[in-house]
Design a protein around this motif. Structure first.
Motif, PDB file in Angstrom:
ATOM      1  N   PRO A 178       0.805  -1.228   0.000  1.00 17.79           N
ATOM      2  CA  PRO A 178       0.000   0.000   0.000  1.00 17.79           C
ATOM      3  C   PRO A 178       0.837   1.277   0.000  1.00 17.79           C
ATOM      4  O   PRO A 178       0.479   2.253  -0.670  1.00 17.79           O
ATOM      5  CB  PRO A 178      -0.830  -0.128   1.282  1.00 17.79           C
ATOM      6  CG  PRO A 178      -0.941  -1.608   1.509  1.00 17.79           C
ATOM      7  CD  PRO A 178       0.371  -2.163   1.060  1.00 17.79           C
ATOM      8  N   ALA A 179       1.949   1.286   0.727  1.00 21.65           N
ATOM      9  CA  ALA A 179       2.769   2.503   0.785  1.00 21.65           C
ATOM     10  C   ALA A 179       3.393   2.813  -0.567  1.00 21.65           C
ATOM     11  O   ALA A 179       3.535   3.987  -0.943  1.00 21.65           O
ATOM     12  CB  ALA A 179       3.859   2.360   1.852  1.00 21.65           C
ATOM     13  N   TYR A 180       3.779   1.786  -1.310  1.00 22.00           N
ATOM     14  CA  TYR A 180       4.341   2.001  -2.644  1.00 22.00           C
ATOM     15  C   TYR A 180       3.266   2.534  -3.588  1.00 22.00           C
ATOM     16  O   TYR A 180       3.495   3.502  -4.333  1.00 22.00           O
ATOM     17  CB  TYR A 180       4.912   0.690  -3.182  1.00 22.00           C
ATOM     18  CG  TYR A 180       5.659   0.830  -4.493  1.00 22.00           C
ATOM     19  CD1 TYR A 180       7.016   1.107  -4.504  1.00 22.00           C
ATOM     20  CD2 TYR A 180       5.012   0.676  -5.719  1.00 22.00           C
ATOM     21  CE1 TYR A 180       7.719   1.227  -5.698  1.00 22.00           C
ATOM     22  CE2 TYR A 180       5.698   0.799  -6.916  1.00 22.00           C
ATOM     23  CZ  TYR A 180       7.051   1.074  -6.897  1.00 22.00           C
ATOM     24  OH  TYR A 180       7.740   1.206  -8.085  1.00 22.00           O
ATOM     25  N   ALA A 181       2.103   1.910  -3.550  1.00 24.34           N
ATOM     26  CA  ALA A 181       1.019   2.347  -4.430  1.00 24.34           C
ATOM     27  C   ALA A 181       0.621   3.793  -4.151  1.00 24.34           C
ATOM     28  O   ALA A 181       0.348   4.567  -5.075  1.00 24.34           O
ATOM     29  CB  ALA A 181      -0.185   1.423  -4.263  1.00 24.34           C
ATOM     30  N   GLU A 182       0.609   4.173  -2.885  1.00 25.43           N
ATOM     31  CA  GLU A 182       0.170   5.528  -2.527  1.00 25.43           C
ATOM     32  C   GLU A 182       1.218   6.586  -2.825  1.00 25.43           C
ATOM     33  O   GLU A 182       0.883   7.673  -3.326  1.00 25.43           O
ATOM     34  CB  GLU A 182      -0.189   5.579  -1.039  1.00 25.43           C
ATOM     35  CG  GLU A 182      -0.631   6.964  -0.572  1.00 25.43           C
ATOM     36  CD  GLU A 182      -0.989   7.016   0.902  1.00 25.43           C
ATOM     37  OE1 GLU A 182      -1.333   8.120   1.382  1.00 25.43           O
ATOM     38  OE2 GLU A 182      -0.918   5.965   1.583  1.00 25.43           O
TER      39      GLU A 182
END
Length: 211
Positions: A196-200
């Protein structure tokens, strides 16, 4: 309270924001640079005399330079997870961080992303661009060989080793350029996209940067 200055589509800001997301740190993000301006404001220059982003203020501790920020946040909040205290284990992260900053990033971001994507077509130096695309491909082929038996650059878990090089992948695979066959890098990229942190924080549209 952690405060972070920089625009979301800045490559170096994305490195720091990705780790902030992985660590789950509460923070205030202040857009700065590019269309937001502010890099030459005296208040900002008092924090970073170079007038560049990202910059963080962590309850009075000011840190600038993206890799210094990564190491600071990992050491302060990440325990052994992202930047181990053992010198030998830590060196795995440091090697790939330094390689990405001194070898991959200049060739891809300066030669390809700036030379091709951010430069208006009539002004593009095509021989230089093609040469940079070819040299960049060799760097990713090296990564592909390294990742043949690994999930992440330092082993089975994400560490700081992955962040600088991993941040380049969204742009590299999105650009309309020739790329070599690099299945292990593609598998690594797929694993990063699941985070999730990469996608965001990394998979941020960058169409407004096109020359």
């Amino acid at each position: 309270m952690l405060t972070i200055w920089g625009r979301r589509n800045s490559f170096n800001v994305q490195k720091a924001m990705w780790l902030v997301g992985e660590l789950g740190l509460g923070h205030e993000h202040i857009p700065l640079g590019g269309p937001f301006g502010g890099l030459d404001d005296p208040a900002f220059l008092a924090r970073n005399p170079h007038g560049r982003i990202p910059v963080i203020d962590d309850d009075g501790t000011i840190v600038w330079e993206s890799h210094a920020i990564l190491r600071y946040l990992a050491a302060r909040y990440g325990g052994e997870r992202f930047w181990p205290s053992d010198p030998a284990a830590r060196s795995h992260a440091d090697r790939w961080m330094d390689w990405a900053q001194t070898t991959l990033q200049p060739e891809f971001l300066n030669g390809v992303f700036w030379g091709y994507y951010r430069t208006p077509e009539p002004q593009r130096n095509w021989p230089a661009i093609h040469a940079s695309v070819a040299r960049t491909a060799e760097h990713y082929k090296l990564l592909d060989r390294w990742l043949a038996d690994k999930k992440f650059l330092a082993g089975d878990e994400l560490t700081l080793a992955d962040i600088p090089a991993g941040t380049t992948l969204y742009r590299y695979f999105d650009l309309d350029i020739e790329r070599p066959s690099i299945p292990n890098v593609e598998a690594w990229y797929a694993r990063l996209r699941e985070r999730p942190a990469y996608a965001e924080h990394v998979m941020v549209p960058f169409a407004d940067l096109k020359g």
